[in-house]
Design an enzyme around this catalytic site. Structure first.
Site, short mmCIF file in Angstrom:
data_model
loop_
_atom_site.label_atom_id
_atom_site.label_comp_id
_atom_site.label_asym_id
_atom_site.label_seq_id
_atom_site.Cartn_x
_atom_site.Cartn_y
_atom_site.Cartn_z
CG ASP A 152 -2.05 -0.98 1.14
OD1 ASP A 152 -2.18 -1.64 0.10
OD2 ASP A 152 -2.81 -1.10 2.12
CE1 TYR A 170 -8.80 -5.40 -0.83
CE2 TYR A 170 -9.06 -3.14 -1.61
CZ TYR A 170 -8.72 -4.03 -0.60
OH TYR A 170 -8.33 -3.54 0.61
CD GLU A 210 -6.79 -6.30 -5.97
OE1 GLU A 210 -6.29 -5.16 -5.94
OE2 GLU A 210 -6.95 -7.00 -4.95
#
Length: 508
Positions: free
Chosen positions: A48, A409, A434
């Site tokens: 992230d 996701y 994903e």
């Protein structure tokens, strides 16, 4: 026992050899131009903290395939010194303006650092487009104007991710969540925060924005929302959110997102450890589908590396009413692999949509589709679930696993497929998700599938026999968007709806 069936998929974004990774998909379908907009983060690594820019691919939807443009970097979706994350597109049908909301996070500051220190370094930003995503405006930073001093009460916040929605009133809704600071100082450090879902909204077509109250509890993180119409004429805003509690959380708002009621755990929708983002999309129950608008695009007259015909689509649409309740053994047992052309997504065959001659006093209810990894132990085996009564947490049926393997996701979009000019449209969905062979972050893939495919592939745990003869009205039930499966004892609302719609079909 039949073999599993998976919809065809195309890879839109793939991890590069130098480590650049694409994560956090967001999907929007623009019906007026028959185009898909697929957004995601471009990261220097899967972490992230290594997010960088937002990218997009635009796909043109023809009757039997989707033609995809090359990857485009959204250069204006960038705040200097910050990284762009959590794309959240929302389209204003009234003005034709597309807003792409996102957060801009200072440098490589992690979410955990913000939670520990209480130092919020996240900004609320958007760019906009009036030509369907071909060109974009400069960045607008709404943080001070919209959040103001409340930012001091949030250790951090984020959007969606995934699509926002517009209500019939014109209100634009952007789902969001914040980690509220419950205890500011505890031995010199922030000691407690609690995540709460909420939404930003605009009643001025994006000129001004504000935010409503958060879901009181339990803990809710990444979320999406659906406006749900019910047969009695009432409407609620339905929020479905990620939670670290082992199950999804749903919450309702009776005033279009200004205030949410206490949330409920949805024990039919499990979460893996620490949870995972999921997507929801609402759509009208297929009883009142409008006549086809006959606004079909013709395929390009020239060949290019961006598209190839994928299947004899119209030949495979020769379904009749009686055939709509069955699928050939060969089609059920064939697991469709990824599309051989990365710039083309095949469109599935679909029966004609159900009849739409329901009684005039019957208001079209909203059904909801949900996508999420189906295992409680890992981010794996992405599946879709269906609810005919989303207010009832026990009404969910599924999953139909649409991808077997590591997956995370996803984002859903609702659309209508036209079997042929002049024919009623059929309910369909697109999913951007994903996935990968080794990790869930190797690729971002795109699939289209019909409501009929969803219904036909939901687990048939219990056959609802009628006088020992099985589903006598299976044709009508299938055409109404219902299946002869599910635990009738534990979901009376689902069974009641099935019975009502079956009776309507048989009487028409």
């Amino acid at each position: 026992m039949r073999s599993p069936y998976f919809p065809a998929r195309s890879v839109l974004f793939r991890k590069e050899p130098n480590g650049v990774t694409y994560r956090v998909p967001a999907l929007l379908y623009l019906s007026h131009s028959r185009s898909f907009l697929a957004f995601c983060e471009e990261r220097l690594s899967p972490s992230d903290s290594q997010a960088h820019l937002l990218v997009m691919r635009k796909g043109t939807f023809y009757r039997n395939y989707v033609e995809w443009d090359d990857i485009c970097v959204l250069g204006t979706a960038f705040l200097p010194g910050h990284r762009s994350m959590n794309p959240c597109p929302v389209y204003d049908e009234f003005t034709g303006t597309l807003f792409l909301f996102f957060i801009a996070v200072l440098g490589h500051t992690s979410e955990s650092y913000q939670l520990v220190t209480g130092k919020n370094v996240t900004r609320l930003c958007y760019i906009s487009s009036t030509d369907g995503g071909d060109t974009w405006s400069p960045i607008t930073d709404l943080t001070k104007r919209v959040i103001g001093d409340t930012i001091k009460e949030w250790a951090t916040f984020a959007l969606g991710p995934g699509h926002g929605i517009q209500l019939k009133s014109g209100r634009l809704l952007v789902p969001a969540y914040t980690y509220h600071i419950d205890c500011k100082e505890c031995f010199g450090q922030l000691c407690q925060t609690t995540p709460h879902a909420f939404c930003f909204h605009s009643d001025t077509h994006g000129r001004t924005w504000c935010f409503g109250e958060a879901v009181p509890g339990p803990q809710t993180v990444e979320c999406q929302m659906v406006s749900v119409d019910e047969e009695d004429g009432t409407n609620v805003l339905y929020c479905n959110a990620r939670s670290p509690l082992g199950y999804r959380v749903q919450a309702l708002s009776l005033d279009d997102g200004a205030v949410f009621q206490e949330g409920q755990l949805v024990q039919r929708l499990v979460e893996p450890r620490n949870g995972c983002h999921g997507s929801i999309v609402g759509f009208p129950a297929p009883l009142h589908l409008h006549q086809s608008r006959n606004s079909h695009l013709e395929p390009p007259a020239h060949s290019s590396r961006h598209w190839t015909p994928c299947m004899a689509f119209h030949d495979r649409l020769a379904f009749t009413r009686s055939a709509a309740s069955t699928v050939s053994t060969s089609s059920r047992s064939s697991s469709i692999a990824a599309s051989p052309n990365p710039n083309v997504t095949p469109v599935p065959p679909s029966p004609l949509s159900p009849r739409h001659n329901a009684p005039p006093d019957f208001l079209t209810p909203t059904w909801v589709l949900y996508s999420h990894p189906t295992l409680s132990t890992a981010r794996k085996d992405l599946g879709v679930f269906l609810s005919l009564f989303p207010r009832d947490p026990d009404s969910w049926r599924g999953p139909w696993v649409i991808y077997e393997g590591p997956s995370a996701y996803s984002d859903l979009a609702y659309l209508e497929l036209s079997p042929s000019p002049g024919a009623p449209p059929a309910v369909a969905f697109a999913c951007l998700f994903e996935c990968g062979a080794t990790t869930a972050y190797d690729e971002i893939c795109f699939s289209i599938f019909t409501l009929y495919e969803v219904i036909d592939n939901l687990p048939q745990d219990v056959e609802l026999g009628m006088n020992g003869e099985g589903c006598k009205r299976q044709n009508q039930v299938s055409e109404a968007g219902l299946s002869c499966s599910g635990d009738a004892q534990s979901a009376p609302a689902f069974q009641q709806g099935r019975k009502k719609l079956t009776e309507m079909c048989s009487a028409s």
